[in-house]
Design a protein around this motif. Structure first.
Motif, PDB file in Angstrom:
ATOM      1  N   LYS A 194      50.780  34.774  39.502  1.00 23.96           N
ATOM      2  CA  LYS A 194      50.276  35.668  38.457  1.00 23.96           C
ATOM      3  C   LYS A 194      48.774  35.488  38.295  1.00 23.96           C
ATOM      4  O   LYS A 194      48.225  34.423  38.578  1.00 23.96           O
TER       5      LYS A 194
ATOM      6  N   GLN B  98      44.601  41.390  39.125  1.00 23.84           N
ATOM      7  CA  GLN B  98      44.346  41.562  37.688  1.00 23.84           C
ATOM      8  C   GLN B  98      45.074  42.810  37.173  1.00 23.84           C
ATOM      9  O   GLN B  98      45.687  42.788  36.111  1.00 23.84           O
ATOM     10  N   ARG B  99      45.017  43.868  37.963  1.00 25.48           N
ATOM     11  CA  ARG B  99      45.682  45.123  37.588  1.00 25.48           C
ATOM     12  C   ARG B  99      47.203  44.954  37.587  1.00 25.48           C
ATOM     13  O   ARG B  99      47.891  45.409  36.676  1.00 25.48           O
ATOM     14  N   ASP B 100      47.712  44.263  38.627  1.00 28.34           N
ATOM     15  CA  ASP B 100      49.166  44.141  38.770  1.00 28.34           C
ATOM     16  C   ASP B 100      49.769  43.061  37.876  1.00 28.34           C
ATOM     17  O   ASP B 100      50.967  43.082  37.613  1.00 28.34           O
ATOM     18  N   GLY B 101      48.955  42.101  37.462  1.00 31.35           N
ATOM     19  CA  GLY B 101      49.476  41.016  36.638  1.00 31.35           C
ATOM     20  C   GLY B 101      50.061  39.895  37.473  1.00 31.35           C
ATOM     21  O   GLY B 101      49.738  38.743  37.294  1.00 31.35           O
ATOM     22  N   GLN B 102      50.956  40.278  38.377  1.00 34.13           N
ATOM     23  CA  GLN B 102      51.490  39.278  39.307  1.00 34.13           C
ATOM     24  C   GLN B 102      51.863  39.956  40.607  1.00 34.13           C
ATOM     25  O   GLN B 102      51.978  41.177  40.674  1.00 34.13           O
TER      26      GLN B 102
END
Length: 147
Positions: free
Chosen positions: A96, A14-18
């Motif tokens: 993602k 969630q933090r990294d996005g993908q």
DNA sequence: GCCAACGTTGGC
DNA sequence: GCCAACGTTGGC
């Protein structure tokens, strides 16, 4: 796809996005990525070695399988001496973040649901870090997550 | 090509 | 921390 939340969990995604799903070193698991996943494929994120273990969220493939750079990196714990840029041996998809489920669908609940009794996850000795999920199983997991 | 030894996974 | 199950390695 399984990951230990202590190492990389749904909240990290969630933090990294993908993220690039690197470091897979099992041929069957790799083949699921190279043969059975395409851009747009939906993937369940399973927390293994967790308390409790279970499906934590949903993600989507945004890039088909490509050479795993960790296989070519002599400093990586996933280094593969036989790998070359022409034949990287190991490949992985990029996924993602789509959602963290409002609640974890635990392994125990999955076991108790008769509709999920044939899930690869529940088969004896099933340890693959990437496993196939049928459309109906996928739908049932979503229903449980939101129910 | 067999198979014993070893390493890993992952629930419990 | 235990251990069943499975994959991989390497000697033969």
């Amino acid at each position: 796809m399984k990951s230990e939340p202590d190492v990389y969990g749904i909240e990290d995604l969630q933090r990294d996005g993908q993220t690039f799903w690197g470091g897979v070193r099992n041929y069957q698991a790799r083949n699921f990525m190279t043969n059975d996943m395409a851009v747009g494929s939906q993937v369940l994120f399973y927390h293994s070695n967790a308390e409790p273990p279970g499906v934590a969220g949903l993600m989507k493939v945004v890039s088909e399988a490509q050479a795993d750079p960790t296989a070519l990196d002599a400093n990586s714990e996933y280094f593969e001496p036989k790998a070359t840029p022409e034949n990287p041996i190991w490949k992985c998809v990029t996924v993602k973040f789509v959602e963290k489920f409002p609640r974890l669908v635990s392994l125990e609940e999955i076991r108790k649901n008769p509709k999920l009794k044939d899930m690869a996850l529940l088969q004896k000795g099933s340890r693959l870090s990437i496993q196939p999920v049928t459309d109906s199983e996928f739908g049932e997991i979503l229903k449980m997550a939101r129910g």
